[in-house]
Scaffold this motif. Structure first.
Motif, PDB file in Angstrom:
ATOM      1  N   LEU A 268       0.831  -1.208   0.000  1.00  0.00           N
ATOM      2  CA  LEU A 268       0.000   0.000   0.000  1.00  0.00           C
ATOM      3  C   LEU A 268       0.863   1.256   0.000  1.00  0.00           C
ATOM      4  O   LEU A 268       0.614   2.199  -0.772  1.00  0.00           O
ATOM      5  N   ALA A 269       1.889   1.261   0.844  1.00  0.00           N
ATOM      6  CA  ALA A 269       2.769   2.429   0.909  1.00  0.00           C
ATOM      7  C   ALA A 269       3.511   2.629  -0.407  1.00  0.00           C
ATOM      8  O   ALA A 269       3.651   3.755  -0.903  1.00  0.00           O
ATOM      9  N   ILE A 270       3.999   1.516  -1.000  1.00  0.00           N
ATOM     10  CA  ILE A 270       4.701   1.598  -2.280  1.00  0.00           C
ATOM     11  C   ILE A 270       3.767   2.089  -3.369  1.00  0.00           C
ATOM     12  O   ILE A 270       4.114   2.962  -4.172  1.00  0.00           O
ATOM     13  N   PHE A 271       2.558   1.535  -3.389  1.00  0.00           N
ATOM     14  CA  PHE A 271       1.558   1.912  -4.398  1.00  0.00           C
ATOM     15  C   PHE A 271       1.230   3.391  -4.312  1.00  0.00           C
ATOM     16  O   PHE A 271       1.146   4.097  -5.327  1.00  0.00           O
ATOM     17  N   THR A 272       1.060   3.867  -3.090  1.00  0.00           N
ATOM     18  CA  THR A 272       0.719   5.279  -2.900  1.00  0.00           C
ATOM     19  C   THR A 272       1.811   6.184  -3.450  1.00  0.00           C
ATOM     20  O   THR A 272       1.532   7.181  -4.126  1.00  0.00           O
TER      21      THR A 272
END
Length: 203
Positions: free
Chosen positions: A21-25
């Motif tokens: 999620l953090a990478i995607f954001t």
């Protein structure tokens, strides 16, 4: 039920939806809402296909290459332990990494951020043909798909979730999952070495 719960925890820890999620954001911050949605769906679809492929043919490939599953379990346990340490100490894929000319949904979102090396190793070990029946392996595959569905939901709600969790909250959850994964990997190595027998003798 105990095995399904263990499978869910292991697959969740190795896929690490919060870290994804953090990478995607970070990687999709410059995209509009429709592009982010499309990228999330494709990334999870690709990652799911990779993991299903690992469940179906992973052990067959190992057998064809003459690699015993116990050797793979020992090596996989060591790699999963190192992967868990990466999660605990924050070493890994940077949210800003991107290769020019590559589809974000394929690299780095599907592989290695979602279908991580640890997840591929884990699903092969959790569906060992010599230990688990076809229905048990199908149940593990269903658990994996459920984790991927949750991952997709998190990615689709990424902006709102990161606003609530913040980078600090996401970092704490990722490290907890890393500790669980490290503990599981030690169990794999001890089981491969037959540690229970000689620990019993020592005790």
């Amino acid at each position: 039920m105990d095995k399904l719960l263990q499978d869910a925890l292991i697959i969740w820890a190795t896929v690490d939806p919060i870290g994804t999620l953090a990478i995607f954001t970070g990687l999709t911050s410059g995209l509009d809402a429709a592009q982010r949605r499309c990228t999330a769906i494709r990334a999870v679809a690709y990652a799911t296909a990779v993991l299903i492929g690992a469940i179906v043919v992973g052990q067959l490939l190992l057998t064809a290459m003459g690699i015993r599953l116990i050797s793979f379990q020992l090596g996989g346990g060591i790699i999963l332990f190192l992967f868990g340490l990466q999660m605990i100490f924050g070493s890994g894929l940077s949210s800003g990494e991107q290769e020019p000319g590559h589809d974000l949904a394929v690299f780095p979102l599907a592989i290695p951020a979602t279908a991580t090396p640890g997840a591929i190793l884990a699903v092969i070990l959790l569906t060992d043909n010599s230990l688990y029946t076809i229905p048990a392996q199908a149940a593990t595959a269903a658990v994996m798909i459920a984790v991927m569905v949750v991952t997709l939901i998190l990615l689709l709600l990424s902006t709102q979730i990161m606003r609530v969790l913040g980078q600090g909250g996401a970092s704490i959850l990722t490290r907890i999952m890393g500790m669980i994964l490290a503990a599981f990997s030690v169990e794999l190595v001890m089981d491969a070495l037959g540690a229970e027998r000689w620990l019993g003798v020592v005790g």
